[in-house]
Motif scaffolding. Structure first.
Motif, PDB file in Angstrom:
ATOM      1  N   THR A 114       0.855  -1.185   0.000  1.00 31.97           N
ATOM      2  CA  THR A 114       0.000   0.000   0.000  1.00 31.97           C
ATOM      3  C   THR A 114       0.889   1.232   0.000  1.00 31.97           C
ATOM      4  O   THR A 114       1.996   1.212   0.548  1.00 31.97           O
ATOM      5  N   GLY A 115       0.383   2.284  -0.614  1.00 29.90           N
ATOM      6  CA  GLY A 115       1.129   3.534  -0.670  1.00 29.90           C
ATOM      7  C   GLY A 115       1.087   4.266   0.659  1.00 29.90           C
ATOM      8  O   GLY A 115       0.128   4.152   1.418  1.00 29.90           O
ATOM      9  N   ASP A 116       2.130   4.995   0.929  1.00 29.27           N
ATOM     10  CA  ASP A 116       2.218   5.827   2.121  1.00 29.27           C
ATOM     11  C   ASP A 116       1.466   7.126   1.822  1.00 29.27           C
ATOM     12  O   ASP A 116       1.741   7.776   0.813  1.00 29.27           O
ATOM     13  N   PRO A 117       0.513   7.535   2.679  1.00 29.76           N
ATOM     14  CA  PRO A 117      -0.248   8.762   2.397  1.00 29.76           C
ATOM     15  C   PRO A 117       0.627  10.015   2.331  1.00 29.76           C
ATOM     16  O   PRO A 117       0.287  10.970   1.645  1.00 29.76           O
ATOM     17  N   GLU A 118       1.770  10.000   3.017  1.00 26.19           N
ATOM     18  CA  GLU A 118       2.658  11.163   3.028  1.00 26.19           C
ATOM     19  C   GLU A 118       3.687  11.135   1.892  1.00 26.19           C
ATOM     20  O   GLU A 118       4.232  12.173   1.544  1.00 26.19           O
ATOM     21  N   ASP A 119       3.976   9.959   1.365  1.00 30.02           N
ATOM     22  CA  ASP A 119       4.972   9.816   0.289  1.00 30.02           C
ATOM     23  C   ASP A 119       4.533   8.664  -0.599  1.00 30.02           C
ATOM     24  O   ASP A 119       4.745   7.497  -0.264  1.00 30.02           O
ATOM     25  N   ARG A 120       3.931   8.971  -1.726  1.00 35.16           N
ATOM     26  CA  ARG A 120       3.356   7.936  -2.598  1.00 35.16           C
ATOM     27  C   ARG A 120       4.405   7.005  -3.193  1.00 35.16           C
ATOM     28  O   ARG A 120       4.083   5.917  -3.650  1.00 35.16           O
ATOM     29  N   ARG A 121       5.664   7.422  -3.202  1.00 38.93           N
ATOM     30  CA  ARG A 121       6.724   6.540  -3.717  1.00 38.93           C
ATOM     31  C   ARG A 121       7.057   5.441  -2.709  1.00 38.93           C
ATOM     32  O   ARG A 121       7.601   4.419  -3.074  1.00 38.93           O
ATOM     33  N   ARG A 122       6.746   5.680  -1.465  1.00 37.78           N
ATOM     34  CA  ARG A 122       7.069   4.747  -0.394  1.00 37.78           C
ATOM     35  C   ARG A 122       5.939   3.729  -0.240  1.00 37.78           C
ATOM     36  O   ARG A 122       4.778   4.085  -0.156  1.00 37.78           O
ATOM     37  N   LYS A 123       6.308   2.452  -0.211  1.00 40.09           N
ATOM     38  CA  LYS A 123       5.314   1.384  -0.115  1.00 40.09           C
ATOM     39  C   LYS A 123       5.453   0.657   1.221  1.00 40.09           C
ATOM     40  O   LYS A 123       6.557   0.371   1.677  1.00 40.09           O
ATOM     41  N   THR A 124       4.299   0.345   1.814  1.00 40.31           N
ATOM     42  CA  THR A 124       4.259  -0.466   3.021  1.00 40.31           C
ATOM     43  C   THR A 124       3.861  -1.874   2.617  1.00 40.31           C
ATOM     44  O   THR A 124       2.897  -2.063   1.855  1.00 40.31           O
ATOM     45  N   VAL A 125       4.580  -2.861   3.120  1.00 36.64           N
ATOM     46  CA  VAL A 125       4.327  -4.256   2.775  1.00 36.64           C
ATOM     47  C   VAL A 125       3.737  -4.953   3.993  1.00 36.64           C
ATOM     48  O   VAL A 125       4.252  -4.814   5.111  1.00 36.64           O
ATOM     49  N   SER A 126       2.669  -5.688   3.773  1.00 36.87           N
ATOM     50  CA  SER A 126       2.057  -6.450   4.867  1.00 36.87           C
ATOM     51  C   SER A 126       1.745  -7.867   4.395  1.00 36.87           C
ATOM     52  O   SER A 126       1.559  -8.122   3.203  1.00 36.87           O
ATOM     53  N   LEU A 127       1.699  -8.763   5.338  1.00 38.75           N
ATOM     54  CA  LEU A 127       1.426 -10.170   5.079  1.00 38.75           C
ATOM     55  C   LEU A 127      -0.084 -10.372   4.950  1.00 38.75           C
ATOM     56  O   LEU A 127      -0.851  -9.843   5.747  1.00 38.75           O
ATOM     57  N   THR A 128      -0.505 -11.129   3.951  1.00 35.15           N
ATOM     58  CA  THR A 128      -1.929 -11.455   3.796  1.00 35.15           C
ATOM     59  C   THR A 128      -2.231 -12.743   4.554  1.00 35.15           C
ATOM     60  O   THR A 128      -1.312 -13.454   4.998  1.00 35.15           O
ATOM     61  N   ASP A 129      -3.511 -13.057   4.677  1.00 37.51           N
ATOM     62  CA  ASP A 129      -3.895 -14.320   5.324  1.00 37.51           C
ATOM     63  C   ASP A 129      -3.342 -15.515   4.547  1.00 37.51           C
ATOM     64  O   ASP A 129      -2.864 -16.488   5.135  1.00 37.51           O
ATOM     65  N   THR A 130      -3.390 -15.424   3.219  1.00 37.84           N
ATOM     66  CA  THR A 130      -2.818 -16.489   2.387  1.00 37.84           C
ATOM     67  C   THR A 130      -1.318 -16.592   2.635  1.00 37.84           C
ATOM     68  O   THR A 130      -0.760 -17.688   2.683  1.00 37.84           O
ATOM     69  N   GLY A 131      -0.666 -15.450   2.806  1.00 40.64           N
ATOM     70  CA  GLY A 131       0.764 -15.431   3.110  1.00 40.64           C
ATOM     71  C   GLY A 131       1.075 -16.128   4.423  1.00 40.64           C
ATOM     72  O   GLY A 131       2.045 -16.876   4.530  1.00 40.64           O
ATOM     73  N   ARG A 132       0.248 -15.903   5.435  1.00 42.09           N
ATOM     74  CA  ARG A 132       0.453 -16.562   6.739  1.00 42.09           C
ATOM     75  C   ARG A 132       0.328 -18.078   6.614  1.00 42.09           C
ATOM     76  O   ARG A 132       1.120 -18.832   7.166  1.00 42.09           O
TER      77      ARG A 132
END
Length: 154
Positions: free
Chosen positions: A90-108
């Motif tokens: 997901t994009g960072d609201p303060e810096d659109r170039r910066r991405k946040t990565v999170s684990l999905t349920d399928t990933g777990r």
């Protein structure tokens, strides 16, 4: 232990070191192959998912830093994991170039299967050792780790 004769390298440090590196490479390959066959994840992809599972959502740069890898390498892994639905970016609201990565349920779920496969492969290999041999190897590896990190206080 199997019936093949155990051979040694006559104790020369460089020969023992090369034998160790060769064996470590072969073991990593076996673990990697088992994880891929069982869960579709390589060891390097599993490490990314483990970092996210342990630390929560991270910016890609933080993820790379936590893994001790170049951001470009981690970006390529994350892109592949995202295509498989194992992570979300997901994009960072303060810096659109910066991405946040999170684990999905399928990933777990996939991570759990990969970890189980890796554990099984390691138990198969190291389970061949007698308890005293395993304890000795553990102590030797700890000693080498301390020597390599330069921590002589331990």
């Amino acid at each position: 232990m199997d019936e093949r004769e155990v051979t040694t390298t006559a104790g020369a440090p460089e020969q023992v070191g090369l034998s160790f590196l060769t064996l470590a490479y072969r073991l990593r390959e076996q673990v990697d192959q088992r994880m891929i066959a069982t869960a579709g994840l390589s060891l390097s992809r599993t490490k990314v998912l483990q970092a996210l599972a342990g630390r929560g959502a991270l910016h890609q740069a933080e993820l790379a830093s936590s893994l001790g890898q170049a951001p470009r390498s981690v970006t390529q892994i994350v892109e592949g994991l995202e295509r498989l639905g194992l992570v979300a970016r997901t994009g960072d609201p303060e810096d659109r170039r910066r991405k946040t990565v999170s684990l999905t349920d399928t990933g777990r779920t996939t991570l759990a299967a990969a970890e189980q496969a890796g554990t099984h492969a390691l138990r198969q290999c190291f389970g061949l050792l007698e308890p005293q041999q395993l304890a000795t190897l553990d102590a030797l590896l700890a000693h080498l780790d301390i020597a390599l990190t330069g921590d002589t206080a331990g």
